[in-house]
Design a protein around this motif. Sequence first.
Motif, PDB file in Angstrom:
ATOM      1  N   VAL A  83      30.846  40.554  45.873  1.00  0.00           N
ATOM      2  CA  VAL A  83      31.828  39.655  46.485  1.00  0.00           C
ATOM      3  C   VAL A  83      32.351  38.704  45.417  1.00  0.00           C
ATOM      4  O   VAL A  83      31.573  38.062  44.710  1.00  0.00           O
ATOM      5  N   ARG A  84      33.679  38.630  45.321  1.00  0.00           N
ATOM      6  CA  ARG A  84      34.273  37.648  44.417  1.00  0.00           C
ATOM      7  C   ARG A  84      34.560  36.404  45.232  1.00  0.00           C
ATOM      8  O   ARG A  84      35.285  36.445  46.216  1.00  0.00           O
ATOM      9  N   GLY A  85      33.936  35.303  44.824  1.00  0.00           N
ATOM     10  CA  GLY A  85      34.141  34.055  45.533  1.00  0.00           C
ATOM     11  C   GLY A  85      34.257  32.909  44.562  1.00  0.00           C
ATOM     12  O   GLY A  85      33.893  33.030  43.387  1.00  0.00           O
ATOM     13  N   PRO A  86      34.756  31.773  45.025  1.00  0.00           N
ATOM     14  CA  PRO A  86      34.884  30.615  44.148  1.00  0.00           C
ATOM     15  C   PRO A  86      33.510  30.148  43.689  1.00  0.00           C
ATOM     16  O   PRO A  86      32.575  30.074  44.478  1.00  0.00           O
ATOM     17  N   GLU A  87      33.401  29.900  42.417  1.00  0.00           N
ATOM     18  CA  GLU A  87      32.139  29.426  41.866  1.00  0.00           C
ATOM     19  C   GLU A  87      32.420  28.265  40.931  1.00  0.00           C
ATOM     20  O   GLU A  87      33.337  28.331  40.112  1.00  0.00           O
ATOM     21  N   LEU A  92      30.352  22.316  34.372  1.00  0.00           N
ATOM     22  CA  LEU A  92      31.795  22.469  34.182  1.00  0.00           C
ATOM     23  C   LEU A  92      32.479  21.683  35.303  1.00  0.00           C
ATOM     24  O   LEU A  92      33.144  22.248  36.162  1.00  0.00           O
ATOM     25  N   PRO A  93      32.269  20.367  35.338  1.00  0.00           N
ATOM     26  CA  PRO A  93      32.737  19.574  36.472  1.00  0.00           C
ATOM     27  C   PRO A  93      34.227  19.697  36.708  1.00  0.00           C
ATOM     28  O   PRO A  93      35.027  19.619  35.785  1.00  0.00           O
ATOM     29  N   GLY A  94      34.560  19.931  37.991  1.00  0.00           N
ATOM     30  CA  GLY A  94      35.954  19.998  38.389  1.00  0.00           C
ATOM     31  C   GLY A  94      36.589  21.367  38.235  1.00  0.00           C
ATOM     32  O   GLY A  94      37.742  21.553  38.625  1.00  0.00           O
ATOM     33  N   LEU A  95      35.876  22.327  37.688  1.00  0.00           N
ATOM     34  CA  LEU A  95      36.449  23.656  37.474  1.00  0.00           C
ATOM     35  C   LEU A  95      35.759  24.680  38.366  1.00  0.00           C
ATOM     36  O   LEU A  95      34.581  24.545  38.695  1.00  0.00           O
ATOM     37  N   GLU A  96      36.501  25.702  38.739  1.00  0.00           N
ATOM     38  CA  GLU A  96      35.898  26.829  39.439  1.00  0.00           C
ATOM     39  C   GLU A  96      36.767  28.057  39.222  1.00  0.00           C
ATOM     40  O   GLU A  96      37.936  27.948  38.869  1.00  0.00           O
ATOM     41  N   ALA A  97      36.151  29.222  39.452  1.00  0.00           N
ATOM     42  CA  ALA A  97      36.874  30.484  39.301  1.00  0.00           C
ATOM     43  C   ALA A  97      36.239  31.527  40.197  1.00  0.00           C
ATOM     44  O   ALA A  97      35.034  31.474  40.477  1.00  0.00           O
ATOM     45  N   GLY A  98      37.049  32.459  40.650  1.00  0.00           N
ATOM     46  CA  GLY A  98      36.536  33.578  41.433  1.00  0.00           C
ATOM     47  C   GLY A  98      35.591  34.403  40.573  1.00  0.00           C
ATOM     48  O   GLY A  98      35.997  34.945  39.543  1.00  0.00           O
ATOM     49  N   LEU A 145      33.082  36.306  33.663  1.00  0.00           N
ATOM     50  CA  LEU A 145      34.509  36.502  33.875  1.00  0.00           C
ATOM     51  C   LEU A 145      35.115  37.297  32.736  1.00  0.00           C
ATOM     52  O   LEU A 145      34.563  37.346  31.637  1.00  0.00           O
ATOM     53  N   ALA A 146      36.276  37.871  32.998  1.00  0.00           N
ATOM     54  CA  ALA A 146      36.988  38.628  31.959  1.00  0.00           C
ATOM     55  C   ALA A 146      38.480  38.309  32.058  1.00  0.00           C
ATOM     56  O   ALA A 146      38.951  37.746  33.047  1.00  0.00           O
ATOM     57  N   GLY A 147      39.190  38.671  31.013  1.00  0.00           N
ATOM     58  CA  GLY A 147      40.642  38.595  31.021  1.00  0.00           C
ATOM     59  C   GLY A 147      41.193  37.210  31.272  1.00  0.00           C
ATOM     60  O   GLY A 147      40.681  36.202  30.776  1.00  0.00           O
ATOM     61  N   ARG A 148      42.269  37.162  32.091  1.00  0.00           N
ATOM     62  CA  ARG A 148      42.968  35.899  32.351  1.00  0.00           C
ATOM     63  C   ARG A 148      42.093  34.882  33.062  1.00  0.00           C
ATOM     64  O   ARG A 148      42.198  33.682  32.816  1.00  0.00           O
ATOM     65  N   ARG A 149      41.235  35.353  33.960  1.00  0.00           N
ATOM     66  CA  ARG A 149      40.377  34.430  34.709  1.00  0.00           C
ATOM     67  C   ARG A 149      39.453  33.683  33.732  1.00  0.00           C
ATOM     68  O   ARG A 149      39.305  32.475  33.811  1.00  0.00           O
ATOM     69  N   ARG A 150      38.860  34.400  32.808  1.00  0.00           N
ATOM     70  CA  ARG A 150      37.975  33.777  31.817  1.00  0.00           C
ATOM     71  C   ARG A 150      38.773  32.840  30.899  1.00  0.00           C
ATOM     72  O   ARG A 150      38.364  31.712  30.643  1.00  0.00           O
ATOM     73  N   ALA A 151      39.891  33.321  30.413  1.00  0.00           N
ATOM     74  CA  ALA A 151      40.716  32.513  29.495  1.00  0.00           C
ATOM     75  C   ALA A 151      41.164  31.218  30.176  1.00  0.00           C
ATOM     76  O   ALA A 151      41.150  30.147  29.549  1.00  0.00           O
ATOM     77  N   ARG A 152      41.533  31.292  31.451  1.00  0.00           N
ATOM     78  CA  ARG A 152      41.999  30.117  32.185  1.00  0.00           C
ATOM     79  C   ARG A 152      40.886  29.064  32.284  1.00  0.00           C
ATOM     80  O   ARG A 152      41.120  27.877  32.041  1.00  0.00           O
ATOM     81  N   VAL A 153      39.675  29.492  32.641  1.00  0.00           N
ATOM     82  CA  VAL A 153      38.556  28.544  32.767  1.00  0.00           C
ATOM     83  C   VAL A 153      38.212  27.940  31.411  1.00  0.00           C
ATOM     84  O   VAL A 153      38.000  26.727  31.295  1.00  0.00           O
TER      85      VAL A 153
END
Length: 165
Positions: A83-87, A92-98, A145-153
Amino acid sequence: MRTLGDPVLHTPCAPVTDFGPALAELVEDLFATMYAAGGVGLAANQIGVARQVFVYDCPDDDEVRHVGHLVNPRLLAVDGPAVRGPEGCLSLPGLEAGTERGDRAVVVGVTREGEQARVEGEGFFARCLQHETDHLAGRVYPDRLAGRRRARVLRAAARAPWAVG
């Protein structure tokens, strides 16, 4: 609270061998810090102690509250659908990613008194158990994470006021 980039978060923690008063104090300190920061789990290395201990006070998907701690935990099983969910993370205060995690997790370890313990979780609580065992192995959720999701975080973390310079 240690934040992303601090070497203690990226180094596997050592097993606990001394089950004396210092360990009991560490567990209490972890709970106090977790509650003060508004988290649902906290690993010892997040407060700079590179030992295999984490605490949790986390609901599952049915809002059943799970409270406890594990010493020298080992992830025994992760199953169910991925399951991909917000984590998020207190480091990493204030940040989250699927982030993708198994929907069920089983962790074994011992209590601060050295008694065998087995914790099973589903849904959000399973995510918490996997997240905290990752911390003790020197991993943070962006490592999953990988790709854009990782780069964004990682970009957001680099710009954050708490970023390690």
